[in-house]
Design a protein around this motif. Structure first.
Motif, PDB file in Angstrom:
ATOM      1  N   ILE A  65      13.173 -15.474   0.961  1.00 27.18           N
ATOM      2  CA  ILE A  65      12.730 -14.877   2.227  1.00 27.18           C
ATOM      3  C   ILE A  65      12.478 -13.397   1.975  1.00 27.18           C
ATOM      4  CG2 ILE A  65      13.364 -14.361   4.616  1.00 27.18           C
ATOM      5  CD1 ILE A  65      15.094 -16.864   4.605  1.00 27.18           C
ATOM      6  N   TRP A  66      11.324 -12.874   2.448  1.00 28.43           N
ATOM      7  CA  TRP A  66      10.903 -11.507   2.087  1.00 28.43           C
ATOM      8  C   TRP A  66      10.604 -10.675   3.320  1.00 28.43           C
ATOM      9  CZ3 TRP A  66      10.497  -9.870  -3.019  1.00 28.43           C
ATOM     10  CH2 TRP A  66       9.945  -8.602  -3.216  1.00 28.43           C
ATOM     11  N   TRP A  67      11.307  -9.525   3.449  1.00 27.07           N
ATOM     12  CA  TRP A  67      11.010  -8.542   4.501  1.00 27.07           C
ATOM     13  C   TRP A  67      10.827  -7.177   3.846  1.00 27.07           C
ATOM     14  CZ3 TRP A  67      11.552  -3.957   6.750  1.00 27.07           C
ATOM     15  CH2 TRP A  67      11.173  -3.809   8.097  1.00 27.07           C
ATOM     16  N   GLY A  68       9.669  -6.583   4.054  1.00 25.83           N
ATOM     17  CA  GLY A  68       9.400  -5.240   3.552  1.00 25.83           C
ATOM     18  C   GLY A  68       8.474  -4.517   4.499  1.00 25.83           C
ATOM     19  N   HIS A  69       8.424  -3.174   4.373  1.00 22.48           N
ATOM     20  CA  HIS A  69       7.570  -2.420   5.282  1.00 22.48           C
ATOM     21  C   HIS A  69       7.094  -1.092   4.693  1.00 22.48           C
ATOM     22  CE1 HIS A  69       7.032  -0.285   9.449  1.00 22.48           C
ATOM     23  NE2 HIS A  69       5.875  -0.652   8.924  1.00 22.48           N
ATOM     24  N   MET A  70       8.019  -0.182   4.453  1.00 23.20           N
ATOM     25  CA  MET A  70       7.637   1.193   4.128  1.00 23.20           C
ATOM     26  C   MET A  70       7.552   1.478   2.635  1.00 23.20           C
ATOM     27  SD  MET A  70      11.239   3.058   5.237  1.00 23.20           S
ATOM     28  CE  MET A  70      10.674   4.723   4.881  1.00 23.20           C
ATOM     29  N   ALA A  71       7.927   0.544   1.789  1.00 28.21           N
ATOM     30  CA  ALA A  71       7.981   0.827   0.354  1.00 28.21           C
ATOM     31  C   ALA A  71       7.399  -0.314  -0.475  1.00 28.21           C
ATOM     32  CB  ALA A  71       9.424   1.110  -0.065  1.00 28.21           C
ATOM     33  N   HIS A  72       6.349  -0.940   0.024  1.00 27.98           N
ATOM     34  CA  HIS A  72       5.728  -2.040  -0.727  1.00 27.98           C
ATOM     35  C   HIS A  72       5.337  -1.605  -2.144  1.00 27.98           C
ATOM     36  CE1 HIS A  72       5.617  -4.503   2.815  1.00 27.98           C
ATOM     37  NE2 HIS A  72       4.715  -3.774   3.430  1.00 27.98           N
ATOM     38  N   ASP A  73       4.823  -0.357  -2.263  1.00 31.66           N
ATOM     39  CA  ASP A  73       4.324   0.108  -3.557  1.00 31.66           C
ATOM     40  C   ASP A  73       5.438   0.323  -4.576  1.00 31.66           C
ATOM     41  OD1 ASP A  73       1.769   0.026  -2.598  1.00 31.66           O
ATOM     42  OD2 ASP A  73       1.631   2.180  -2.183  1.00 31.66           O
ATOM     43  N   GLU A  74       6.686   0.400  -4.113  1.00 31.77           N
ATOM     44  CA  GLU A  74       7.801   0.630  -5.034  1.00 31.77           C
ATOM     45  C   GLU A  74       8.293  -0.650  -5.706  1.00 31.77           C
ATOM     46  OE1 GLU A  74      10.959   3.172  -3.616  1.00 31.77           O
ATOM     47  OE2 GLU A  74       9.614   4.055  -2.105  1.00 31.77           O
ATOM     48  N   VAL A  75       7.802  -1.779  -5.273  1.00 34.29           N
ATOM     49  CA  VAL A  75       8.213  -3.046  -5.880  1.00 34.29           C
ATOM     50  C   VAL A  75       7.528  -3.187  -7.239  1.00 34.29           C
ATOM     51  CG1 VAL A  75       8.251  -5.558  -5.626  1.00 34.29           C
ATOM     52  CG2 VAL A  75       8.585  -4.096  -3.623  1.00 34.29           C
ATOM     53  N   ASN A  76       8.319  -3.423  -8.257  1.00 35.96           N
ATOM     54  CA  ASN A  76       7.839  -3.489  -9.623  1.00 35.96           C
ATOM     55  C   ASN A  76       6.857  -4.649  -9.821  1.00 35.96           C
ATOM     56  OD1 ASN A  76       8.059  -4.480 -12.550  1.00 35.96           O
ATOM     57  ND2 ASN A  76       9.043  -2.470 -12.664  1.00 35.96           N
ATOM     58  N   ASP A  77       5.707  -4.350 -10.416  1.00 37.82           N
ATOM     59  CA  ASP A  77       4.677  -5.376 -10.616  1.00 37.82           C
ATOM     60  C   ASP A  77       5.176  -6.530 -11.487  1.00 37.82           C
ATOM     61  OD1 ASP A  77       2.854  -4.001  -9.075  1.00 37.82           O
ATOM     62  OD2 ASP A  77       1.883  -3.017 -10.772  1.00 37.82           O
TER      63      ASP A  77
END
Length: 239
Positions: A65-77
């Protein structure tokens, strides 16, 4: 069933209003109501090593289950790529609210996943448009939320395999709020409500939808399909 609830966990630490609503984090609230169904639930957050998603933890997860908002770009590719592969192998994925803009959802959809939005305490009415679908088992004709963030069409996603819920907002917009997809062996459910400044995840019918979705998205136990060069099953006669 083993469920991993991933939450960015930034708003709760930076915004007092959000911290009051979700003192244990959005992930903690979701874990609490899922555990009522005797589901083994773990949590992970952005600022943990490997974002809390180690290879071992990912390998044993049935539904993420995934909740994100303000830091999507910080998630490691690299971690996004590993999650993507696990979905193709059969792991279920439930993407909540602003997770529509997450790297993993956009990678699986292949589109911008953009939309219209407004924070104005809109009333939201989510209509069930596929009443026989297991995700809406136990839900009436609609779910009404007194205050929520508005998301409006056009929602730039591929046409869903199944459209389960459609929202109407007080300001007049509509939105595809419950969408299912299949990618490889995996099942994906996008579920719209859940802005961090509203107590949406305490709503019993919202909880019921997420519980149902976990069951629906759970993997079918079978070997991953083989690809590439294949030997013939029968003897091929020389021509």
């Amino acid at each position: 069933m083993r469920v991993l609830v991933w939450n960015e966990f930034r708003h709760e630490q930076q915004n007092e209003e959000v911290a009051k609503i979700y003192p244990d984090g959005i992930h903690g609230t979701i874990k609490q109501f899922l555990a009522d169904d005797n589901v083994e639930v773990n949590t992970a957050t952005l600022d943990e090593p490997d974002h809390g998603i180690t290879d071992e933890k990912l390998a044993e997860t049935d539904v993420l289950i995934w909740w994100g908002h303000m830091a999507h770009d910080e998630v490691n590719d690299e971690i996004v790529d590993k999650i993507h592969q696990r979905v193709l192998e059969g792991m279920g994925l439930i993407v909540l609210h602003s997770g529509h803009f997450s790297k993993i959802f956009k990678k699986l959809m292949g589109t911008s996943c953009d939309l219209k939005w407004r924070e104005a305490d809109d009333k939201e009415r989510m209509w069930v448009v596929s009443p026989s679908h297991p995700i809406v088992e136990g839900i009436g004709e609609y779910i009404e939320l007194e205050k929520e963030e508005m998301y409006g069409e056009h929602f730039d996603i591929p046409a869903p395999d199944e459209l389960v819920l459609v929202s109407w907002f007080e300001g007049g917009e509509v939105f595809r709020s419950g969408c299912t997809y299949k990618r490889g062996h995996g099942r994906i459910f996008y579920f719209r409500p859940g802005h961090e400044t509203y107590p949406t995840y305490y709503h019993k019918e919202v909880q019921r939808i997420i519980k149902n979705a976990v069951k629906w998205a759970s993997p079918v136990q079978r070997e991953y399909s083989s690809y590439g060069n294949a030997k013939p099953l029968e003897t091929i006669q020389p021509k």
